[in-house]
Design an enzyme around this catalytic site. Structure first.
Site, PDB file in Angstrom:
ATOM      1  N   GLU A   1       0.849  -1.195   0.000  1.00 24.14           N
ATOM      2  CA  GLU A   1       0.000   0.000   0.000  1.00 24.14           C
ATOM      3  C   GLU A   1       0.880   1.239   0.000  1.00 24.14           C
ATOM      4  O   GLU A   1       1.742   1.392   0.846  1.00 24.14           O
ATOM      5  CB  GLU A   1      -0.926  -0.031   1.232  1.00 24.14           C
ATOM      6  CG  GLU A   1      -1.721   1.241   1.466  1.00 24.14           C
ATOM      7  CD  GLU A   1      -2.538   1.704   0.251  1.00 24.14           C
ATOM      8  OE1 GLU A   1      -3.378   0.924  -0.251  1.00 24.14           O
ATOM      9  OE2 GLU A   1      -2.314   2.852  -0.208  1.00 24.14           O
TER      10      GLU A   1
ATOM     11  N   CYS B   1     -12.082   4.452   0.545  1.00 22.51           N
ATOM     12  CA  CYS B   1     -13.303   4.399   1.347  1.00 22.51           C
ATOM     13  C   CYS B   1     -13.043   4.938   2.755  1.00 22.51           C
ATOM     14  O   CYS B   1     -13.777   5.795   3.251  1.00 22.51           O
ATOM     15  CB  CYS B   1     -13.815   2.959   1.409  1.00 22.51           C
ATOM     16  SG  CYS B   1     -15.259   2.761   2.423  1.00 22.51           S
TER      17      CYS B   1
ATOM     18  N   LYS C   1     -19.400  10.419   5.287  1.00 22.68           N
ATOM     19  CA  LYS C   1     -20.579  10.151   6.124  1.00 22.68           C
ATOM     20  C   LYS C   1     -20.460  10.807   7.497  1.00 22.68           C
ATOM     21  O   LYS C   1     -21.457  11.213   8.109  1.00 22.68           O
ATOM     22  CB  LYS C   1     -20.814   8.645   6.283  1.00 22.68           C
ATOM     23  CG  LYS C   1     -21.760   8.099   5.250  1.00 22.68           C
ATOM     24  CD  LYS C   1     -21.101   7.773   3.930  1.00 22.68           C
ATOM     25  CE  LYS C   1     -21.443   8.654   2.782  1.00 22.68           C
ATOM     26  NZ  LYS C   1     -20.786   8.272   1.529  1.00 22.68           N
TER      27      LYS C   1
ATOM     28  N   GLY D   1       3.888  -0.429  -5.450  1.00 18.53           N
ATOM     29  CA  GLY D   1       4.147  -1.742  -6.038  1.00 18.53           C
ATOM     30  C   GLY D   1       3.985  -1.727  -7.546  1.00 18.53           C
ATOM     31  O   GLY D   1       3.119  -1.034  -8.077  1.00 18.53           O
TER      32      GLY D   1
ATOM     33  N   GLY E   1     -21.644  18.015 -11.437  1.00 16.25           N
ATOM     34  CA  GLY E   1     -21.989  16.590 -11.391  1.00 16.25           C
ATOM     35  C   GLY E   1     -23.018  16.320 -10.305  1.00 16.25           C
ATOM     36  O   GLY E   1     -22.756  16.570  -9.125  1.00 16.25           O
TER      37      GLY E   1
ATOM     38  N   GLU F   1     -25.694  19.554 -13.629  1.00 22.59           N
ATOM     39  CA  GLU F   1     -25.684  18.154 -14.073  1.00 22.59           C
ATOM     40  C   GLU F   1     -25.889  18.111 -15.583  1.00 22.59           C
ATOM     41  O   GLU F   1     -26.827  18.702 -16.101  1.00 22.59           O
ATOM     42  CB  GLU F   1     -26.771  17.364 -13.327  1.00 22.59           C
ATOM     43  CG  GLU F   1     -27.102  15.996 -13.903  1.00 22.59           C
ATOM     44  CD  GLU F   1     -25.889  15.053 -14.013  1.00 22.59           C
ATOM     45  OE1 GLU F   1     -25.154  14.905 -13.029  1.00 22.59           O
ATOM     46  OE2 GLU F   1     -25.691  14.471 -15.117  1.00 22.59           O
TER      47      GLU F   1
ATOM     48  N   VAL G   1     -21.236  22.055 -18.806  1.00 29.21           N
ATOM     49  CA  VAL G   1     -20.206  22.973 -18.303  1.00 29.21           C
ATOM     50  C   VAL G   1     -19.137  23.171 -19.371  1.00 29.21           C
ATOM     51  O   VAL G   1     -18.651  22.199 -19.963  1.00 29.21           O
ATOM     52  CB  VAL G   1     -19.592  22.405 -16.997  1.00 29.21           C
ATOM     53  CG1 VAL G   1     -18.352  23.199 -16.600  1.00 29.21           C
ATOM     54  CG2 VAL G   1     -20.631  22.421 -15.876  1.00 29.21           C
TER      55      VAL G   1
ATOM     56  N   HIS H   1     -44.150  -2.743  14.434  1.00 29.51           N
ATOM     57  CA  HIS H   1     -44.852  -1.461  14.518  1.00 29.51           C
ATOM     58  C   HIS H   1     -44.534  -0.792  15.848  1.00 29.51           C
ATOM     59  O   HIS H   1     -44.588  -1.456  16.887  1.00 29.51           O
ATOM     60  CB  HIS H   1     -46.363  -1.684  14.434  1.00 29.51           C
ATOM     61  CG  HIS H   1     -47.123  -0.401  14.591  1.00 29.51           C
ATOM     62  ND1 HIS H   1     -47.200   0.546  13.589  1.00 29.51           N
ATOM     63  CD2 HIS H   1     -47.813   0.107  15.652  1.00 29.51           C
ATOM     64  CE1 HIS H   1     -47.924   1.574  14.018  1.00 29.51           C
ATOM     65  NE2 HIS H   1     -48.301   1.326  15.255  1.00 29.51           N
TER      66      HIS H   1
HETATM   67  P1  FAD Z   1      -9.465   1.960  -3.158  1.00 29.76           P
HETATM   68  O1  FAD Z   1     -10.240   2.101  -1.915  1.00 29.76           O
HETATM   69  O2  FAD Z   1      -9.317   3.142  -4.043  1.00 29.76           O
HETATM   70  O3  FAD Z   1      -8.028   1.449  -2.711  1.00 29.76           O
HETATM   71  C1  FAD Z   1      -6.972   1.299  -3.586  1.00 29.76           C
HETATM   72  C2  FAD Z   1      -5.687   1.421  -2.805  1.00 29.76           C
HETATM   73  O4  FAD Z   1      -4.606   1.063  -3.646  1.00 29.76           O
HETATM   74  C3  FAD Z   1      -5.398   2.846  -2.333  1.00 29.76           C
HETATM   75  O5  FAD Z   1      -5.179   2.841  -0.939  1.00 29.76           O
HETATM   76  C4  FAD Z   1      -4.146   3.243  -3.098  1.00 29.76           C
HETATM   77  O6  FAD Z   1      -3.270   4.061  -2.330  1.00 29.76           O
HETATM   78  C5  FAD Z   1      -3.505   1.894  -3.367  1.00 29.76           C
HETATM   79  N1  FAD Z   1      -2.617   1.852  -4.527  1.00 29.76           N
HETATM   80  C6  FAD Z   1      -2.893   2.290  -5.778  1.00 29.76           C
HETATM   81  N2  FAD Z   1      -1.848   2.031  -6.596  1.00 29.76           N
HETATM   82  C7  FAD Z   1      -0.912   1.415  -5.835  1.00 29.76           C
HETATM   83  C8  FAD Z   1       0.373   0.894  -6.107  1.00 29.76           C
HETATM   84  N3  FAD Z   1       0.906   0.923  -7.344  1.00 29.76           N
HETATM   85  N4  FAD Z   1       1.068   0.340  -5.102  1.00 29.76           N
HETATM   86  C9  FAD Z   1       0.549   0.288  -3.853  1.00 29.76           C
HETATM   87  N5  FAD Z   1      -0.665   0.764  -3.545  1.00 29.76           N
HETATM   88  C10 FAD Z   1      -1.390   1.304  -4.536  1.00 29.76           C
HETATM   89  N6  FAD Z   1     -18.644   3.453  -1.682  1.00 29.76           N
HETATM   90  C11 FAD Z   1     -19.608   2.906  -0.930  1.00 29.76           C
HETATM   91  O7  FAD Z   1     -19.865   1.700  -1.041  1.00 29.76           O
HETATM   92  N7  FAD Z   1     -20.321   3.647  -0.022  1.00 29.76           N
HETATM   93  C12 FAD Z   1     -20.103   4.982   0.135  1.00 29.76           C
HETATM   94  O8  FAD Z   1     -20.756   5.631   0.959  1.00 29.76           O
HETATM   95  C13 FAD Z   1     -19.100   5.590  -0.646  1.00 29.76           C
HETATM   96  N8  FAD Z   1     -18.847   6.906  -0.519  1.00 29.76           N
HETATM   97  C14 FAD Z   1     -17.848   7.465  -1.243  1.00 29.76           C
HETATM   98  C15 FAD Z   1     -17.610   8.832  -1.105  1.00 29.76           C
HETATM   99  C16 FAD Z   1     -16.600   9.427  -1.815  1.00 29.76           C
HETATM  100  C17 FAD Z   1     -16.341  10.906  -1.638  1.00 29.76           C
HETATM  101  C18 FAD Z   1     -15.788   8.642  -2.699  1.00 29.76           C
HETATM  102  C19 FAD Z   1     -14.664   9.262  -3.461  1.00 29.76           C
HETATM  103  C20 FAD Z   1     -16.034   7.290  -2.860  1.00 29.76           C
HETATM  104  C21 FAD Z   1     -17.068   6.692  -2.140  1.00 29.76           C
HETATM  105  N9  FAD Z   1     -17.359   5.329  -2.291  1.00 29.76           N
HETATM  106  C22 FAD Z   1     -18.368   4.778  -1.558  1.00 29.76           C
HETATM  107  C23 FAD Z   1     -16.614   4.467  -3.238  1.00 29.76           C
HETATM  108  C24 FAD Z   1     -15.579   3.607  -2.497  1.00 29.76           C
HETATM  109  O9  FAD Z   1     -14.719   4.450  -1.761  1.00 29.76           O
HETATM  110  C25 FAD Z   1     -14.796   2.765  -3.483  1.00 29.76           C
HETATM  111  O10 FAD Z   1     -15.691   2.025  -4.278  1.00 29.76           O
HETATM  112  C26 FAD Z   1     -13.860   1.798  -2.776  1.00 29.76           C
HETATM  113  O11 FAD Z   1     -12.939   2.504  -1.978  1.00 29.76           O
HETATM  114  C27 FAD Z   1     -13.118   0.926  -3.790  1.00 29.76           C
HETATM  115  O12 FAD Z   1     -12.232   0.089  -3.124  1.00 29.76           O
HETATM  116  P2  FAD Z   1     -10.937  -0.480  -3.843  1.00 29.76           P
HETATM  117  O13 FAD Z   1     -10.316  -1.406  -2.850  1.00 29.76           O
HETATM  118  O14 FAD Z   1     -11.262  -0.967  -5.182  1.00 29.76           O
HETATM  119  O15 FAD Z   1      -9.986   0.793  -4.081  1.00 29.76           O
END
Ligand code: FAD
Length: 475
Positions: free
Chosen positions: A34, A42, A51, A114, A188, A211, A245, A453
């Site tokens: 990481e 997230c 949240k 990585g 958006g 939007e 936009v 209820h």
């Molecule tokens: P990520 O959480 O993006 O994790 C990927 C990780 O990989 C990161 O920590 C990054 O640093 C690491 N990484 C990347 N490249 C490398 C590399 N080469 N080497 C080492 N590490 C690397 N989803 C919900 O279900 N509910 C919600 O309420 C919600 N709210 C959200 C609000 C916002 C503002 C945002 C932006 C997103 C929200 N999401 C929500 C979406 C959710 O955050 C993502 O769907 C989720 O985090 C995806 O998980 P992931 O493990 O695929 O990737």
């Protein structure tokens, strides 16, 4: 020196770290790499911090209305630094929790960037991971049997619209604001845009949403979008739909950012202190070594089969980096299914039709399955049932009667096709509908479930009854 593993997970967001835990439960020797923080988007830039801010906005709003409940207070004040401190406290606590889970699962954590290497002295097939350590120490070489790419996503912008991180922000920067602007334009009106619009309006910020499509929350059922539009207008959020936009003409003028947009054949201008760009998320596929593999991408997302295997069958990919529903619970389920497939287990890949999708604005929106329009487009003969919260005792007791529950069923078979909700606490209530979908229930089976209820969930039972015109309390 190279280190051997059964599995190396690239990226420890929700998808990656959950997959690592499941793999360790299955007896694999696991490492995660990481480059930022365990927990990923997230935990640090998405679900949790947003949240936490939304909850503070809700409390602020509730205190403003407390006299309606017979609780008299003086005018509430807003200490936004304290709001941010509370948010950070929650994130830090959960971050420690993930660190603890890695230790408990005996999962090695490498803090660095990585990259996947091609065939080398370490391995005849691509998949050795080179870690460029954050602390500057010599690169590590990890030699795994399997690799799981879970590198997630980052905010997108519009071509020509530069994110200066001060006045023009994405959600990454907005989450770190130390003070609230007087006014903001949100580009958006999807889930992230509407959550921010709701929160900032509740905090007293003047909000404009632009939007591009003809409605906000465009992936939700049309009735949900309409109700959300009404609710946002009630909060005095200015919403302009079908607004294009003119991204390359956005400019800063003194204290203001001027955002030109085309609407109904005219060029108009939004002038606000800040701009938040929430136009989707781009997959993190560059600089992870894909060029050293046969892995395919399509529209900048990694392509996998139904078990999340890429073209290199020992390299899997899950979560935001493969596109589809970019949600935390989808990423973690995909991660679990992927490692179970590696371990010759019994994986249950994610069926998008069964996934609950939530918007945590006030009111909230939540859905599972097909919208009414999608169901019709797929050729179903559809019958629907809708029930409003204003006829639910608990909603009146709580002082929030916005919204409704809507069921969409197959008129021929009674199969439940979709459930759509907008209103109080619907992001919790949607799980009943998701379970009904998984169990392949008919709407009348949900109606036969005895709902307590008084509870908000009575709206679910009543909407299910309403499909056959049997709702007891009107509808
Ligand atoms: P990520 O959480 O993006 O994790 C990927 C990780 O990989 C990161 O920590 C990054 O640093 C690491 N990484 C990347 N490249 C490398 C590399 N080469 N080497 C080492 N590490 C690397 N989803 C919900 O279900 N509910 C919600 O309420 C919600 N709210 C959200 C609000 C916002 C503002 C945002 C932006 C997103 C929200 N999401 C929500 C979406 C959710 O955050 C993502 O769907 C989720 O985090 C995806 O998980 P992931 O493990 O695929 O990737």
């Amino acid at each position: 020196m190279a280190k051997d593993y059964d599995l190396v997970v690239l990226g420890a967001g929700t998808g990656g770290y959950v997959a690592a835990i499941r793999a360790s439960q299955l007896g694999m020797k696991v490492a995660v790499v990481e480059k930022e923080n365990l927990g990923g988007t997230c935990l640090h830039k998405g679900c949790i911090p947003s949240k936490a801010l939304l909850r503070s906005a809700e409390v602020y709003k509730t205190v403003q209305k407390s006299a309606d409940f017979g609780v008299e207070t003086s005018e509430p004040g807003l200490n936004f630094l304290k709001v941010q401190e509370r948010k950070q406290g929650i994130v830090d606590q959960l971050h420690k929790g993930v660190q603890h889970l890695m230790k408990k699962g005996k999962i090695d954590v490498f803090h660095g960037h990585g990259r996947i290497l091609g065939p080398s002295i370490f391995s005849p097939s691509p998949g050795t991971i080179s870690v460029e350590n954050n602390d500057g120490s010599e690169n590590e070489m990890l030699v795994p049997k399997f690799v799981l790419i879970a590198t997630g996503s980052r905010p997108k912008t519009l071509p020509g619209l530069e994110i200066d991180k001060e006045k023009i922000m994405t959600s990454d920067e907005a989450l770190q604001m130390e003070e609230l602007p007087a006014s903001i334009t949100i580009v958006g009106g999807g889930v992230i845009g509407i959550e921010w619009a709701s929160m900032l309006a509740d905090f007293g910020v003047e909000v404009t949403v632009l939007e591009y499509l003809p409605r906000i929350l465009p992936l939700e059922d049309e009735d949900i979008s309409k109700e959300m539009l009404r609710a946002m207008k009630k909060k005095k959020v200015k919403i302009v739909t079908s607004a294009k936009v003119l991204a390359d003409q956005v400019k800063t003028d003194g204290d203001k950012v001027i955002v030109p947009y085309e609407h109904k054949g005219e060029t108009k201008y939004a002038e606000t202190e800040k701009v938040l760009v929430s136009v989707g998320r781009a997959a993190n596929i560059s600089d992870i070594g894909l060029q050293n593999t046969d892995i395919k991408t399509e529209k900048d997302f990694i392509v996998t089969n139904e078990y999340y295997q890429t073209k290199e069958s020992h390299i899997y990919a899950i979560g935001d980096v493969i596109g589809g529903l970019q949600l935390a619970h989808v990423a973690s389920h995909e991660g679990i299914a992927a490692v179970e497939h590696m371990a010759d287990g019994d994986p249950h890949p994610v069926n998008p039709d069964m996934v609950a999708k939530c918007t945590y604005s006030s009111p909230e929106a939540a859905s599972v399955g097909l919208t009414e329009a999608d169901a019709k487009e797929k050729g179903y003969e559809v019958k629907t049932g809708t029930f409003p919260f204003k006829a639910i005792g608990k909603a009146l007791v709580n002082g929030d009667t916005t919204g409704f529950v809507k069921f969409v069923s197959d008129a021929k078979t009674d199969d439940l096709l979709g459930v759509h909700m907008v209103g109080p606490h619907v992001t919790d209530m949607i799980s009943e509908a998701a379970l009904a979908k998984v169990l392949d229930a008919a709407h009348w089976e949900v109606a036969e479930t005895i709902h307590p209820h008084p509870s908000l969930s009575e709206a679910v039972g009543e909407a299910a009854l309403a499909v056959d015109g049997k709702a007891i309390h009107g509808g």
